[in-house]
Write a protein that holds these residues in place. Structure first.
Motif, short mmCIF file in Angstrom:
data_model
loop_
_atom_site.label_atom_id
_atom_site.label_comp_id
_atom_site.label_asym_id
_atom_site.label_seq_id
_atom_site.Cartn_x
_atom_site.Cartn_y
_atom_site.Cartn_z
N LYS A 2 0.43 -0.73 0.22
CA LYS A 2 -0.26 -0.01 0.10
C LYS A 2 0.87 1.43 -0.02
O LYS A 2 1.76 1.51 0.91
CB LYS A 2 -0.86 0.43 1.63
CG LYS A 2 -2.13 -1.33 0.79
CD LYS A 2 -2.62 -0.71 1.95
CE LYS A 2 -4.20 -1.85 2.42
NZ LYS A 2 -4.68 -1.58 0.57
N VAL A 3 0.48 2.51 -0.93
CA VAL A 3 1.68 3.52 -1.63
C VAL A 3 0.43 4.43 -0.44
O VAL A 3 -0.90 4.73 -1.10
CB VAL A 3 1.65 3.02 -2.40
CG1 VAL A 3 2.62 5.17 -3.14
CG2 VAL A 3 2.59 2.18 -3.04
N ILE A 16 0.76 9.24 -9.37
CA ILE A 16 -0.55 8.81 -9.00
C ILE A 16 -0.51 7.91 -10.07
O ILE A 16 -1.07 6.68 -9.86
CB ILE A 16 -1.68 9.12 -8.16
CG1 ILE A 16 -0.69 9.52 -7.01
CG2 ILE A 16 -2.75 8.42 -8.18
CD1 ILE A 16 -1.78 10.90 -6.39
N LYS A 17 -0.61 8.37 -11.14
CA LYS A 17 -1.24 8.32 -12.92
C LYS A 17 -0.31 6.86 -12.95
O LYS A 17 -0.59 6.61 -13.07
CB LYS A 17 -1.30 9.39 -13.57
CG LYS A 17 -2.29 10.36 -13.33
CD LYS A 17 -2.18 11.10 -14.45
CE LYS A 17 -3.90 12.36 -14.52
NZ LYS A 17 -3.86 13.26 -15.71
N GLY A 18 0.70 7.27 -12.67
CA GLY A 18 2.18 6.61 -13.18
C GLY A 18 2.24 5.32 -12.60
O GLY A 18 1.90 4.23 -13.01
N VAL A 24 -0.91 -1.00 -10.39
CA VAL A 24 -0.91 -0.82 -9.07
C VAL A 24 -2.47 -0.80 -9.14
O VAL A 24 -3.11 0.30 -9.68
CB VAL A 24 -0.30 0.10 -8.38
CG1 VAL A 24 -0.48 -0.57 -6.98
CG2 VAL A 24 1.12 0.04 -8.41
N ASP A 25 -2.79 -1.81 -8.30
CA ASP A 25 -4.01 -1.31 -7.51
C ASP A 25 -4.70 -0.34 -7.15
O ASP A 25 -3.99 0.20 -5.76
CB ASP A 25 -4.90 -2.83 -7.18
CG ASP A 25 -6.06 -2.42 -6.79
OD1 ASP A 25 -7.44 -1.80 -6.57
OD2 ASP A 25 -6.98 -4.14 -5.63
N GLU A 146 10.45 2.28 -9.19
CA GLU A 146 10.62 1.73 -10.96
C GLU A 146 9.35 1.78 -11.80
O GLU A 146 9.62 1.18 -12.73
CB GLU A 146 11.36 1.21 -9.87
CG GLU A 146 13.09 1.48 -10.62
CD GLU A 146 13.94 0.15 -10.00
OE1 GLU A 146 13.85 -1.17 -10.13
OE2 GLU A 146 15.67 0.51 -10.35
N LYS A 147 8.03 1.38 -11.11
CA LYS A 147 6.93 1.28 -11.31
C LYS A 147 6.82 2.67 -12.51
O LYS A 147 5.68 2.39 -13.38
CB LYS A 147 5.63 1.23 -10.81
CG LYS A 147 6.14 -0.24 -10.49
CD LYS A 147 4.54 -0.79 -9.29
CE LYS A 147 4.84 -2.17 -8.43
NZ LYS A 147 5.92 -2.58 -8.13
N MET A 148 7.27 3.49 -12.17
CA MET A 148 7.14 4.63 -12.92
C MET A 148 8.64 5.27 -13.64
O MET A 148 8.35 6.43 -14.38
CB MET A 148 6.78 6.23 -11.86
CG MET A 148 5.96 5.86 -11.15
SD MET A 148 5.50 6.96 -9.64
CE MET A 148 6.76 6.65 -8.75
N GLY A 149 9.46 4.67 -13.57
CA GLY A 149 10.70 4.50 -14.41
C GLY A 149 11.46 4.27 -14.21
O GLY A 149 12.12 3.41 -13.23
N GLN A 150 13.32 5.08 -13.59
CA GLN A 150 14.06 4.95 -13.86
C GLN A 150 14.84 5.50 -12.57
O GLN A 150 14.16 6.49 -12.06
CB GLN A 150 15.27 5.24 -14.60
CG GLN A 150 16.87 4.71 -14.30
CD GLN A 150 18.13 5.33 -15.26
OE1 GLN A 150 17.23 6.19 -16.18
NE2 GLN A 150 19.18 4.83 -15.02
#
Length: 256
Positions: A2-3, A16-18, A24-25, A146-150
């Motif tokens: 959970k984030v 959040i969009k990324g 991500v649920d 890393e779900k959003m990039g580097q």
């Protein structure tokens, strides 16, 4: 996992969009907005878990602070009441590790600077960790960002200029896209076709530079044949101060 997010403005909303676009649920993304309606409007689009009080962040594995500088004192005053062992990462420009430690002494805090392409999973984020960070906590941060990039670890003393280069330059590239498209239109290309060609060229060139093991000048040399059109164009860029203009733009953004 959970984030938790505090703030859903420009960079918070992009993150959040990324995350949600990466798979991500939305139920695992908890967002506490501010006095504006940005979080509420974004929630209608993304269906994340919109919360109203800080206590609800206790269940999160990581908390990301994405508020404006004037709100930082109030936010961290509340966080010190509820954080346990989850890392706290601030993406707010006005914060420092020292500032965060004033409220959360000897705590695992980090300062990060993402850029807006995180919204499509192609961002780059510089991050500086407090020395209290464990490897397990670093892994949590890494798995989220890393779900959003580097994600690139940067000394805090260099994080400002890293953020300027990575965070301001997308606007400079947008100006470049517009100018190159104008040049295409000037010479007869339809506007949309010109934009399409320029944008795909930049995507391909960036990927090629990323995969190239040598200096980027080597890639330039490969397409500048003697007396050819490309070297004439490069010479015109030099004559008109192209490199200097970019250096000055970054320096102005960094130093005002």
């Amino acid at each position: 996992m959970k984030v938790g997010f505090i703030g859903a403005g420009s960079i918070g909303g992009a993150m959040i969009k990324g995350l949600i676009n990466s798979g991500v649920d939305p139920e695992d993304v908890l967002v506490k907005g501010g006095h504006s309606n940005r979080a509420q409007e974004l929630q209608k689009e993304l269906q994340f878990n919109l919360i109203t009080n800080y206590d609800e962040l206790k269940v999160t594995d990581i908390i990301i602070v994405a508020v404006g500088s004037p709100a930082l004192d109030g936010v961290f005053s509340e966080l010190k009441k509820i954080v346990k062992d989850q890392p706290v990462v601030s993406v707010s420009g006005g914060s420092t590790i020292e500032f965060m430690h004033n409220y959360l002494p000897n705590y695992s805090v980090a300062l990060a600077i993402p850029n807006t392409p995180v919204s499509i999973g192609e961002g780059v984020t510089g991050i500086s960790y407090a020395e209290e960070f464990t490897q397990e906590q670093r892994d949590i941060v890494k798995s989220v960002f890393e779900k959003m990039g580097q994600l690139i670890e940067v000394p805090e003393s260099q994080l400002g200029i890293f953020g300027t280069v990575a965070g301001c330059s997308p606007a400079f590239i947008d100006v470049l896209i517009e100018a190159l498209s104008d040049a295409g239109v000037l010479n007869g290309l339809p506007r949309q076709l010109s934009y399409d060609a320029v944008i795909q060229m930049l995507i391909g060139s960036a990927k090629l530079a990323q995969q190239h093991n040598g200096h980027v000048a080597e890639l330039k040399d490969q397409v500048t044949s003697p007396g050819g059109s490309t070297i004439r164009g490069v010479a015109a860029l030099e004559e008109n101060g192209f490199r200097n203009a970019l250096i000055k733009a970054v320096d102005a953004a960094q130093n005002g």
